[in-house]
Design an enzyme around this catalytic site. Structure first.
Site, PDB file in Angstrom:
ATOM      1  CB  VAL A  16      80.763 114.001 -18.027  1.00 29.27           C
ATOM      2  CG1 VAL A  16      79.989 113.351 -19.154  1.00 29.27           C
ATOM      3  CG2 VAL A  16      81.198 112.958 -17.014  1.00 29.27           C
ATOM      4  CE  LYS A  98      78.024 107.870 -11.660  1.00 32.95           C
ATOM      5  NZ  LYS A  98      79.351 107.827 -12.161  1.00 32.95           N
ATOM      6  CD  GLU A 122      74.407 102.823 -23.466  1.00 34.40           C
ATOM      7  OE1 GLU A 122      73.460 102.468 -24.157  1.00 34.40           O
ATOM      8  OE2 GLU A 122      74.907 102.082 -22.588  1.00 34.40           O
ATOM      9  CB  VAL A 125      75.433 101.666 -17.000  1.00 34.61           C
ATOM     10  CG1 VAL A 125      75.942 100.280 -16.638  1.00 34.61           C
ATOM     11  CG2 VAL A 125      74.198 101.996 -16.175  1.00 34.61           C
ATOM     12  CD  GLU A 183      80.838 109.325  -9.331  1.00 40.41           C
ATOM     13  OE1 GLU A 183      79.888 110.112  -9.302  1.00 40.41           O
ATOM     14  OE2 GLU A 183      81.300 108.871 -10.396  1.00 40.41           O
ATOM     15  CE  LYS A 198      79.028 103.660 -12.987  1.00 37.72           C
ATOM     16  NZ  LYS A 198      80.476 103.676 -12.750  1.00 37.72           N
TER      17      LYS A 198
HETATM   18  N1  HSE Z   1      83.367 107.329 -10.750  1.00 38.19           N
HETATM   19  C1  HSE Z   1      82.897 106.545 -11.835  1.00 38.19           C
HETATM   20  C2  HSE Z   1      83.852 105.397 -12.067  1.00 38.19           C
HETATM   21  C3  HSE Z   1      82.773 107.389 -13.068  1.00 38.19           C
HETATM   22  O1  HSE Z   1      84.993 105.482 -11.574  1.00 38.19           O
HETATM   23  O2  HSE Z   1      83.491 104.419 -12.703  1.00 38.19           O
HETATM   24  C4  HSE Z   1      82.062 106.723 -14.198  1.00 38.19           C
HETATM   25  O3  HSE Z   1      80.755 106.358 -13.841  1.00 38.19           O
END
Ligand code: HSE
Length: 393
Positions: A16, A98, A122, A125, A183, A198
């Site tokens: 990110v 999150k 933002e 989620v 993740e 989320k």
């Molecule tokens: N691991 C999360 C997903 C990343 O695959 O949605 C984004 O929140």
């Protein structure tokens, strides 16, 4: 409106963080510059000038010129400490974490109030889908009745490739990790924990309800077998990991689980790392938002949007929490129709209100029945890795 010039201190330069760097470079209209980036591993090769990097968090937190801390690390506890310290110093915070937000919301709200400093998230989620600000601003009333959909990009990527490209679960999970969708601990994705976090954030902005993530039921996609996929194919269903919450008077239901979706349902066609959020409201009825739910630039674009919002002093007002939430409670008494696939013997039939269909063959056994969410969540058989459960939508 006069806009503030912002100097940013960023924590984390993974998927990110690099995404944010790239979108910031392109977004000329956003008056924000990166001053420092705090990282954990100084020896890792980096794609940008090393003058940006430090391993000392105080170089960011104690720099009076840095007005905004952008927290993009994946350790939720360390993230919470950084965010607390930043807010205590009066810095605005943007976060994509999150887990931290879902688990520490009450403390974060107190800090926001005490130190009069905004916290925006933002990107936490559904990445690129602007859902939180929509819930805050457009749906700033109590007419919303439900929010549901695909809230995890990795598992949607995995399911899409398993269903449409006949790829194996472990093969596609590896690809989702390589693409930076999953993740660091992919259990959070595949067991439905990440989309549950989320959902908890959505519950707060949709209805003003704070729930502990541990009290919300989640079930993942790691047990889906070829037998289950064949069942879905024969009935013309797709399978999606669906998180949903509903409001009925003062009762809220919410959970995350794999779900059969009819091919006529648009969510059946939301594939790969895309997410889809369905909003239902008394008068606008159904709305669907679709967008990339994982990946560097899509997530970076949501972080950028929060940074841009800070240039005109935007903050969440949490109107529903402050004005509407007083009587709401999370309930798990609703009955759901589920498919249960089991290996040999099944011991939990008495947990079911009714059984609609049963099938046995040398390849596997399943039945379809109706069960109260509370009984399902607290059953012992659901812990058996040889048993899989899929909800009907
Ligand atoms: N691991 C999360 C997903 C990343 O695959 O949605 C984004 O929140």
């Amino acid at each position: 409106m006069a806009r503030n010039k912002l100097k940013l201190g960023i924590f984390g330069f993974g998927c990110v963080g690099t995404g944010l760097y790239k979108v910031l470079e392109e977004a000329e209209s956003v008056d924000a510059n990166i001053k420092k980036i705090c990282i954990k591993h100084p020896d890792k090769p980096r794609s940008i000038d090393k003058k940006y990097f430090t391993t000392d968090k105080n170089e960011l937190l104690s720099d009076p010129e840095i007005g905004v801390i952008v927290e993009l690390i994946d350790d939720a506890e360390a993230a919470f400490d950084i965010v607390c310290e930043a807010m205590k110093k009066g810095k605005a915070v943007v976060s994509a974490n999150k887990k931290m937000i879902a688990e520490r919301l009450p403390e974060l709200l107190k800090l926001e109030k005490k130190y009069h400093t905004p916290l925006l998230y933002e990107a936490s989620v559904c990445a690129s889908i602007p859902i939180i600000r929509n819930l805050e601003e457009y749906y700033d009333n109590d007419l919303l009745t439900s929010v549901s959909g695909i809230f995890n990009g990795s598992t949607n990527f995995i399911l899409t490739k398993m269903i449409h490209e006949n790829m194996s679960y472990s093969e596609v999970l590896k690809e989702a990790q390589e693409k930076g969708f999953a993740e660091s601990d992919p259990t959070l994705d595949v067991e439905g924990i990440d989309p549950k976090y989320k959902l908890c954030i959505i519950l707060f902005h949709a209805f003003g309800l704070i729930v502990k993530p541990d009290t919300v039921f989640n079930f993942g996609i790691s047990r889906i077998s070829n037998f289950d996929l064949e069942f879905a194919r024969q009935r013309n269903f797709s399978i999606k990991l669906i998180a949903k919450c509903n409001k009925n008077n003062n009762e809220i239901t919410g959970f995350c689980a794999p779900t059969f979706i009819e091919k006529e349902n648009t969510l059946a066609h939301v594939n790969y790392e895309y997410n889809g959020v369905v909003l239902e409201s008394a008068f606008s009825e159904k709305q669907l938002m679709i967008g990339k739910g994982a990946g560097d630039k899509p997530t970076g674009s949501a972080v950028l949007s929060d940074i841009s919002a800070l240039t005109y002093d935007y903050r969440y007002e949490n109107k529903k929490y402050i004005h509407l939430n007083k009587q709401l409670k999370l309930v798990d008494t609703k009955i759901y129709k589920v498919y249960v696939r089991y290996h040999d013997k099944f011991s939990g039939f008495t947990d079911f209100d009714t059984i609609e269909e049963q099938y046995s063959s040398p390849l596997g056994n399943y039945f379809i029945g109706f069960i109260c969410l509370h009984k399902l969540a607290n059953s012992s058989w659901i812990k058996d890795p040889k048993i899989n459960v899929i909800f009907f939508s």
